[in-house]
Structures are given as C-alpha cells and as structure tokens.
Design a protein around this motif. Structure first.
Motif, mmCIF file in Angstrom:
data_model
loop_
_atom_site.group_PDB
_atom_site.id
_atom_site.type_symbol
_atom_site.label_atom_id
_atom_site.label_comp_id
_atom_site.label_asym_id
_atom_site.label_seq_id
_atom_site.Cartn_x
_atom_site.Cartn_y
_atom_site.Cartn_z
ATOM 1 N N MET A 87 1.045 -1.171 0.048
ATOM 2 C CA MET A 87 -0.042 -0.088 0.089
ATOM 3 C C MET A 87 1.007 1.185 0.007
ATOM 4 S SD MET A 87 -2.617 -1.043 2.911
ATOM 5 C CE MET A 87 -3.757 0.655 3.041
ATOM 6 N N PHE A 88 2.054 1.295 0.817
ATOM 7 C CA PHE A 88 2.798 2.601 0.871
ATOM 8 C C PHE A 88 3.474 2.644 -0.485
ATOM 9 C CE2 PHE A 88 3.271 4.585 4.894
ATOM 10 C CZ PHE A 88 2.494 3.890 5.678
ATOM 11 N N ARG A 89 4.025 1.344 -1.101
ATOM 12 C CA ARG A 89 4.791 1.801 -2.270
ATOM 13 C C ARG A 89 3.660 2.184 -3.501
ATOM 14 N NH1 ARG A 89 9.183 2.336 -4.858
ATOM 15 N NH2 ARG A 89 10.196 1.075 -3.216
ATOM 16 N N SER A 90 2.266 1.782 -3.564
ATOM 17 C CA SER A 90 1.305 2.384 -4.474
ATOM 18 C C SER A 90 1.090 3.829 -3.917
ATOM 19 C CB SER A 90 0.247 1.744 -4.154
ATOM 20 O OG SER A 90 0.279 0.276 -4.520
ATOM 21 N N LEU A 138 9.227 10.207 2.290
ATOM 22 C CA LEU A 138 8.399 9.161 1.927
ATOM 23 C C LEU A 138 9.088 7.871 1.293
ATOM 24 C CD1 LEU A 138 4.923 10.229 0.215
ATOM 25 C CD2 LEU A 138 5.320 9.116 2.376
ATOM 26 N N GLN A 139 9.991 8.192 0.296
ATOM 27 C CA GLN A 139 10.479 6.872 -0.481
ATOM 28 C C GLN A 139 11.406 6.222 0.505
ATOM 29 O OE1 GLN A 139 11.875 7.897 -4.509
ATOM 30 N NE2 GLN A 139 13.413 6.521 -4.384
ATOM 31 N N GLY A 155 15.376 11.080 5.942
ATOM 32 C CA GLY A 155 15.249 11.826 4.809
ATOM 33 C C GLY A 155 14.593 13.346 4.817
ATOM 34 N N MET A 156 13.868 13.535 5.823
ATOM 35 C CA MET A 156 13.268 14.814 6.315
ATOM 36 C C MET A 156 14.581 15.795 6.410
ATOM 37 S SD MET A 156 10.937 15.742 9.477
ATOM 38 C CE MET A 156 12.173 15.556 10.738
#
Lengths: 136, 221
Positions: free
Chosen positions: B113-116, B138-139, B169-170
């Motif tokens: 779901m997260f990948r989509s 996110l990635q 990442g942030m």
C-alpha cells in the motif's frame, strides 16, 4: 463545440477570465471558472479544489471535449487529480493546456466559438506563449 | 507471523496524523515561510480539521480500509487548497486501490500500500528523490519498510525502521536545493532550510509507526 474550464488559485481571477473571454466571442462558448477554496468559516481563501474542478468539468461537459486552462502550482495538480477521478471515456476528451491563463483563455474562447477541435483550440491557445506584447 | 493491521488501527493512524500536523502548524508555517509562500501550515491545518471531522462519523468513512482512504483523499483534495492536497490525496487514492473491501491487512500488504501511495505522489508531483519534496521522506520510509518485511521483522520493528528512514530523509532536505514547486524559484537560496512537505510526510510515517505498529495501544484507545 468544446467547453473551457478556467482554474485559478483566486476566485476573482477565475471569474474575471471567464468574463473577459466570454466578451470576445459572438457565439457563446461554454466556459466555467473554478478558483479559490472556501474555508470552515465560509470565507474564500487562495487555493484550488480538485473536486470543484471535477464538478465544473461534469457540468460543462461537451462530447467534443473540455480544455482546462490553469494558473500555476496546485491548480495543475488539482486539474490532474480531477481528470484522474473522471471516467476513462471522459478523461480522454479533456486536455490541460500549457497556455498562459488570460491570453490563452481569450484565444481559446475565440477558437472554440468557431467550432474548432479540442486539439486545434489548445494549439492556438498555447501558441500565445510566443507572442511579444511590446515590440522592441 | 505478525498479526494483521486492522481498520481500527488505520483510523487511529489518520487521527494521530491529523493531531500531529495540527500540533506542528507553527513549525510548518515557519518552514514554508523560509522557502515557500507560508501557507503549508494553514493549508494542512484546514485539511486535517476536516479529516478529524470525517473520522468522527464512521458512516462517512466506510467500513473498509479502501473506503476510509478514499474518503480521506477526497477530503484532502477538496480542503487543503495547496499542492499538498492533491499530493497526499494521490497517496491515499493509490493506496486505497489495493485494499477495497478489506478490513485488515498483513505487514506485506501494508508495504505494498505504501509503495502504491508513493507511486501516486511521484506521478502527481513528478518529483524524484533529492528534489527537496515529500518524496525525500516518503521514499526512504517505503524502502525501509519493504526491506524490514523482507527480513521478517514484526510490524512495530518494521515501522520503526520506516520512521527512522523518514526522519533522516526529512532532515536531509535541508542540504538540498529545490527543483520543484514554489521553493525552486529560490534556486541555491533554498539550501539550508528543511522542506515543509517532507516534514508533513514525516508526520504521516511517524503517526503510522505509532498506530499501525502497536496493536494493543490501538485497541485500548
């Protein structure tokens, strides 16, 4: 005849562009403005609402197609989101234009009023990007 | 095998996300004032208030995870007003496609779901990693989640990995020059400022770790 949708961050700009473009044609062209958002206090704010763009496309729908002119940033993302929410057969007849909003809408209204196709109207509107306003 | 993640936990996730964003509105405004048009905090706050309202009404958000996500997506795209609306909307719309009619998912399904959702954001915003956007939080989170699933970690450990990746990442966005959105007009002057969109995306992952990784807590609340 195709329909035009004007999407701006500002409600008054969207309405104003519709009015200006509408004045330019002898035959009325289906045109709707979508601009700004309404906050929880009922106040108009700067912003864009994809569901409002979707409603405008549905209410102005013409089988010949719908050309969507946008100002910038989230107006583009909201227009794309609205297209994603449309059924496939309608989405295929919608186009988001790279034309500048005001000049593009005026040219698009004229071209649409002459009964030109979605692709031809968009081509003419986008060509406005290369016109100099002042000759130097 | 870890236990399934339930609809109640997904509802709790969205509620925590909304709370977190509203607690951090001033920070989001401040970050956006530095490199954008200072509206990200107010825009997200407006959207999140509406999300909380929707969550109060179970009939409005449906009886399965797909309907819940679709309802939240529509709320965000119609109330946020800025680019974050369609972008978070794209995340939930795409993630919803995998879980229609489902009221519990495995950790593997969650990762999918997260990948989509990530692909939805990438497609809508046309941003890649290292462009100082939501994608930078996110990635790495999605990749960390997928790696943790492959290692066989449980939901709590896997989501903690995702959380740490999102945090790194942030923070890394402060070193980057923006090439997307309003901040790109600043060119090199955007360097040195943390990206507000990546910060909101971090809250999405942080609230997911809190709500989806710990079933007991979610059931109690």
């Amino acid at each position: 005849m195709i329909a035009l949708i004007i999407v701006s961050h500002c409600h008054d700009i969207a309405e104003g562009v519709c009015r200006l473009a509408g004045e330019m044609t002898q035959t009325p062209v289906p045109i709707a403005g979508v601009g700004g958002i309404v906050d929880e206090n009922g106040q108009r704010q700067i912003g864009t609402d994809a569901t409002a763009v979707l409603e405008a496309i549905e209410s102005c729908w013409r089988p010949a197609g719908v050309l969507i002119l946008v100002d910038l940033g989230s107006a583009i993302l909201s227009a794309e989101t609205a297209l994603e929410l449309l059924p496939d057969e309608q989405r295929e007849r919608c186009l988001i234009s790279n034309a500048p909003l005001v000049e593009g809408a005026v040219v698009a209204a004229l071209e649409a009023s002459l009964g030109h196709s979605l692709e031809d109207v968009n081509r003419a509107a986008e060509a406005v990007r290369n016109l100099d306003k002042v000759l130097r | 095998m870890s236990q399934d993640i339930t609809l109640a936990q997904f509802r709790r996730w969205l509620s925590l996300f909304a709370e977190q964003v509203q607690e951090q509105v001033d920070l989001l405004t401040e970050l956006d004032a530095a490199i954008g048009d200072a509206d990200h905090g107010a825009n997200m706050q407006r959207g999140m208030r509406k999300v909380q309202e929707r969550l109060q009404d179970p009939t409005a958000t449906g009886g399965d995870i797909g309907s819940l996500f679709r309802s939240i997506a529509m709320t965000l795209i119609s109330t946020v007003g800025g680019a974050a609306g369609p972008l978070f909307g794209a995340f939930f719309l795409r993630a919803a496609k995998d879980v229609d009619g489902t009221d519990a998912v495995s950790l593997e399904q969650l990762a999918a779901m997260f990948r989509s959702g990530l692909e939805g954001v990438q497609q809508r915003g046309k941003a890649q990693i290292e462009e100082k956007t939501m994608i930078d939080a996110l990635q790495p989170a999605v990749e960390a989640l997928e790696a943790a699933v492959a290692e066989g970690l449980d939901a709590a450990a896997a989501l903690d990995r995702a959380l740490e990746a999102a945090r790194r990442g942030m923070l890394h966005t402060a070193e980057l020059q923006a090439s997307k959105g309003r901040a790109s007009y600043l060119g090199p002057r955007s360097i040195g400022h943390q990206d507000p969109g990546a910060t909101s995306a971090f809250y999405l992952i942080q609230s997911a770790a809190a709500a989806l990784g710990r079933q007991a807590q979610a059931e109690e609340s």
